[in-house]
Scaffold this motif. Structure first.
Motif, PDB file in Angstrom:
ATOM      1  N   UNK A 280       0.809  -1.233   0.000  1.00 15.34           N
ATOM      2  CA  UNK A 280       0.000   0.000   0.000  1.00 15.34           C
ATOM      3  C   UNK A 280       0.833   1.271   0.000  1.00 15.34           C
ATOM      4  N   UNK A 281       2.065   1.189   0.523  1.00 14.55           N
ATOM      5  CA  UNK A 281       2.944   2.358   0.529  1.00 14.55           C
ATOM      6  C   UNK A 281       4.157   2.052  -0.337  1.00 14.55           C
ATOM      7  N   UNK A 282       4.519   3.039  -1.170  1.00 19.59           N
ATOM      8  CA  UNK A 282       5.665   2.867  -2.061  1.00 19.59           C
ATOM      9  C   UNK A 282       6.606   4.057  -1.923  1.00 19.59           C
ATOM     10  N   UNK A 283       7.905   3.828  -2.069  1.00 18.11           N
ATOM     11  CA  UNK A 283       8.853   4.950  -2.022  1.00 18.11           C
ATOM     12  C   UNK A 283       8.531   5.971  -3.107  1.00 18.11           C
ATOM     13  N   UNK A 284       8.817   7.244  -2.857  1.00 20.75           N
ATOM     14  CA  UNK A 284       8.417   8.295  -3.795  1.00 20.75           C
ATOM     15  C   UNK A 284       9.358   8.490  -4.975  1.00 20.75           C
ATOM     16  N   UNK A 285      10.478   7.739  -5.028  1.00 20.52           N
ATOM     17  CA  UNK A 285      11.460   8.006  -6.080  1.00 20.52           C
ATOM     18  C   UNK A 285      11.018   7.524  -7.455  1.00 20.52           C
ATOM     19  N   UNK A 286      10.089   6.549  -7.509  1.00 18.11           N
ATOM     20  CA  UNK A 286       9.535   6.064  -8.767  1.00 18.11           C
ATOM     21  C   UNK A 286       8.016   6.113  -8.697  1.00 18.11           C
TER      22      UNK A 286
ATOM     23  N   UNK B 201       4.215   4.488  -8.930  1.00 15.36           N
ATOM     24  CA  UNK B 201       3.711   3.162  -8.550  1.00 15.36           C
ATOM     25  C   UNK B 201       3.768   2.159  -9.694  1.00 15.36           C
ATOM     26  N   UNK B 202       3.469   2.611 -10.926  1.00 13.51           N
ATOM     27  CA  UNK B 202       3.510   1.700 -12.068  1.00 13.51           C
ATOM     28  C   UNK B 202       4.931   1.214 -12.349  1.00 13.51           C
ATOM     29  N   UNK B 203       5.923   2.094 -12.148  1.00 17.06           N
ATOM     30  CA  UNK B 203       7.313   1.698 -12.359  1.00 17.06           C
ATOM     31  C   UNK B 203       7.746   0.668 -11.324  1.00 17.06           C
ATOM     32  N   UNK B 204       7.287   0.849 -10.073  1.00 14.85           N
ATOM     33  CA  UNK B 204       7.620  -0.144  -9.046  1.00 14.85           C
ATOM     34  C   UNK B 204       6.936  -1.474  -9.337  1.00 14.85           C
ATOM     35  N   UNK B 205       5.724  -1.419  -9.848  1.00 13.61           N
ATOM     36  CA  UNK B 205       5.013  -2.651 -10.211  1.00 13.61           C
ATOM     37  C   UNK B 205       5.795  -3.402 -11.287  1.00 13.61           C
ATOM     38  N   UNK B 206       6.251  -2.672 -12.317  1.00 14.48           N
ATOM     39  CA  UNK B 206       7.021  -3.300 -13.388  1.00 14.48           C
ATOM     40  C   UNK B 206       8.327  -3.884 -12.858  1.00 14.48           C
TER      41      UNK B 206
ATOM     42  N   UNK C  51      11.519  -7.185  -1.121  1.00 14.87           N
ATOM     43  CA  UNK C  51      12.128  -6.909   0.182  1.00 14.87           C
ATOM     44  C   UNK C  51      12.218  -5.408   0.436  1.00 14.87           C
ATOM     45  N   UNK C  52      12.562  -4.658  -0.605  1.00 11.27           N
ATOM     46  CA  UNK C  52      12.651  -3.197  -0.462  1.00 11.27           C
ATOM     47  C   UNK C  52      11.296  -2.604  -0.124  1.00 11.27           C
ATOM     48  N   UNK C  53      10.273  -3.039  -0.837  1.00 11.16           N
ATOM     49  CA  UNK C  53       8.940  -2.483  -0.627  1.00 11.16           C
ATOM     50  C   UNK C  53       8.356  -2.914   0.711  1.00 11.16           C
ATOM     51  N   UNK C  54       8.599  -4.139   1.101  1.00 11.95           N
ATOM     52  CA  UNK C  54       8.089  -4.618   2.390  1.00 11.95           C
ATOM     53  C   UNK C  54       8.703  -3.826   3.524  1.00 11.95           C
ATOM     54  N   UNK C  55      10.021  -3.561   3.417  1.00 13.52           N
ATOM     55  CA  UNK C  55      10.693  -2.784   4.468  1.00 13.52           C
ATOM     56  C   UNK C  55      10.140  -1.369   4.524  1.00 13.52           C
TER      57      UNK C  55
END
Length: 211
Positions: free
Chosen positions: A175-181, A183-188, A199-203
């Motif tokens: 539900x929360x994603x880092x702001x550097x990319x 959301x669609x880029x993180x999904x890809x 692991x990055x997103x879970x942390x």
């Protein structure tokens, strides 16, 4: 259609809050009207609004003098929907954008400047509405995280499989994603390397819950 969406009554009937009408997909845009009818219909709608504006200012300007301005608005601001157009002209009448009618003349440059300002207000309203929606969705997702994880690894693995196909399920897991990319880029990126990116997103999600 022209009578319903142009002139004083249409301006009165539209919702006052720009966030309620800005970029709403269920309200036809000027481009939609052009496709469904023709360019002349759009020009007539806008010309009626201009005529209503000048009549409000107690001028003697005739509607046929507005056709060039109406055509310019129709081509430059084709993405505005009909409710937005009504709201814009109502705001012009209450003086939000300064004096647009001078004596017997319509200040066309002032009209276009006012439209430019309105479009900026529209963009701000859309961004604010989307931010509120995202914040609400994330709040709802956080409340669902514990039941999801309590379902066990099998259920989580099934969700991960579905998340590769459905963006909404990916956002439920993260539900929360880092702001550097975006959301669609993180999904890809996650679909390319679930373990490392996961692991990055879970942390990041866990840090957010501890704030």
């Amino acid at each position: 259609m022209v009578d319903e969406w142009s002139g004083t009554l249409a301006q009165i009937n539209v919702k006052q809050d720009i966030m309620e009408v800005a970029s709403k997909s269920n309200i036809p845009t000027l481009a939609d009207v052009t496709r469904a009818f023709d360019n002349g219909t759009v020009v007539t709608v806008i010309a009626n609004h201009l005529h209503s504006l000048c009549s409000f200012g107690d001028t003697a300007v005739k509607q046929d003098q507005f056709l060039d301005t109406a055509l310019l608005i129709a081509t430059e601001y084709y993405f505005l929907n009909l409710s937005e157009l009504c709201l814009f002209f109502r705001r012009c009448k209450i003086g939000k954008y300064g004096q647009i009618v001078w004596g017997q003349r319509l200040n066309i440059q002032q009209v276009m400047t006012a439209l430019y300002q309105f479009v900026r207000e529209r963009a701000e309203a859309i961004n604010k509405r989307e931010s509120q929606n995202i914040a609400h969705q994330q709040a709802m997702m956080r409340t669902e995280d514990v039941p999801v994880l309590m379902g066990g690894l099998d259920e989580l693995h099934e969700m991960q499989k579905e998340a590769r196909k459905h963006y909404s399920i990916f956002r439920r897991i993260f539900p929360r994603l880092p702001p550097d990319l975006s959301p669609q880029e993180y999904w890809a990126a996650w679909k390319q390397d679930e373990n490392r990116v996961g692991r990055i997103l879970s942390a990041f999600c866990m840090r957010g819950k501890g704030e």
